[in-house]
Scaffold this motif. Sequence first.
Motif, PDB file in Angstrom:
ATOM      1  N   GLU A  25      44.999  35.554  37.254  1.00  0.00           N
ATOM      2  CA  GLU A  25      45.448  36.773  37.568  1.00  0.00           C
ATOM      3  C   GLU A  25      45.810  37.746  36.470  1.00  0.00           C
ATOM      4  O   GLU A  25      45.344  38.979  36.552  1.00  0.00           O
ATOM      5  N   ALA A  67      47.108  41.465  41.473  1.00  0.00           N
ATOM      6  CA  ALA A  67      45.780  41.346  40.542  1.00  0.00           C
ATOM      7  C   ALA A  67      44.552  41.469  41.678  1.00  0.00           C
ATOM      8  O   ALA A  67      43.444  42.171  41.237  1.00  0.00           O
ATOM      9  N   GLY A  68      44.517  40.886  42.557  1.00  0.00           N
ATOM     10  CA  GLY A  68      43.430  40.984  43.731  1.00  0.00           C
ATOM     11  C   GLY A  68      43.185  42.535  44.151  1.00  0.00           C
ATOM     12  O   GLY A  68      42.192  42.876  44.288  1.00  0.00           O
ATOM     13  N   ASN A 109      42.337  39.086  35.394  1.00  0.00           N
ATOM     14  CA  ASN A 109      41.782  40.027  36.344  1.00  0.00           C
ATOM     15  C   ASN A 109      42.478  41.457  36.267  1.00  0.00           C
ATOM     16  O   ASN A 109      42.010  42.364  36.584  1.00  0.00           O
ATOM     17  N   GLY A 130      49.448  37.582  42.373  1.00  0.00           N
ATOM     18  CA  GLY A 130      48.185  37.161  42.874  1.00  0.00           C
ATOM     19  C   GLY A 130      47.642  38.442  43.778  1.00  0.00           C
ATOM     20  O   GLY A 130      46.409  38.733  43.609  1.00  0.00           O
ATOM     21  N   PHE A 180      52.356  36.484  35.882  1.00  0.00           N
ATOM     22  CA  PHE A 180      51.144  36.173  36.155  1.00  0.00           C
ATOM     23  C   PHE A 180      50.101  34.669  35.721  1.00  0.00           C
ATOM     24  O   PHE A 180      50.683  34.277  34.618  1.00  0.00           O
TER      25      PHE A 180
END
Length: 195
Positions: free
Chosen positions: A101, A68-69, A104, A65, A97
């Motif tokens: 996530e 992905a962020g 993204n 996460g 993921f």
Amino acid sequence: MSTPALQGRVLLDCQGRTNAPSRALQPQHTAGIAQRSTIPKSRRESPWDGLACTCAKTAGEFKAGELAGLAWACAKIGFLHQPLMDAIASAAGTKGFQSLELTNMAWSFATLLVDDVPLMEALASQAVSTIASFSGRQIANSAWAFATLACADRPLRDALAGAAIKRIGDMRLQELSMTAWSCATWQYLHMPLLY
């Protein structure tokens, strides 16, 4: 340490104004800073480059996460730092993921036009196995991302089309048009979806 204080420390460290060791920064902190940063656009270049270098060195420690962020934050502000994206892609290949996530991550790489074939293949494989948990928006964004980067994996296209059919009543017009655009870009004629 509070987020604003940590943010200031990271940015000072990135600009070389302090001797605080970069390895003291935890992945969740650097990813969070990137996502919540309020640096004015005119001052982003130097601090963002330093933060990107710090994150690139420690990307292997980030959770799925957080990776992905971080990728999403870079794409959202249009910040392409190739060593950071390479580090994210390398670290992401070993992560599992969740649907958001995954979406993204694919969207971020497509938005920045970073075509990392091994990453996109790994994301495509994960998407096929988890497609049942995708929302209409995630289906559309994933289709757009993979089509934008010319990832024409047949099982992925079939899975996205099948999932779109199941959720077609819940999808907004923009999501439907993105999915149709993706099919056209792939030159993929899925009769049940398109007719």
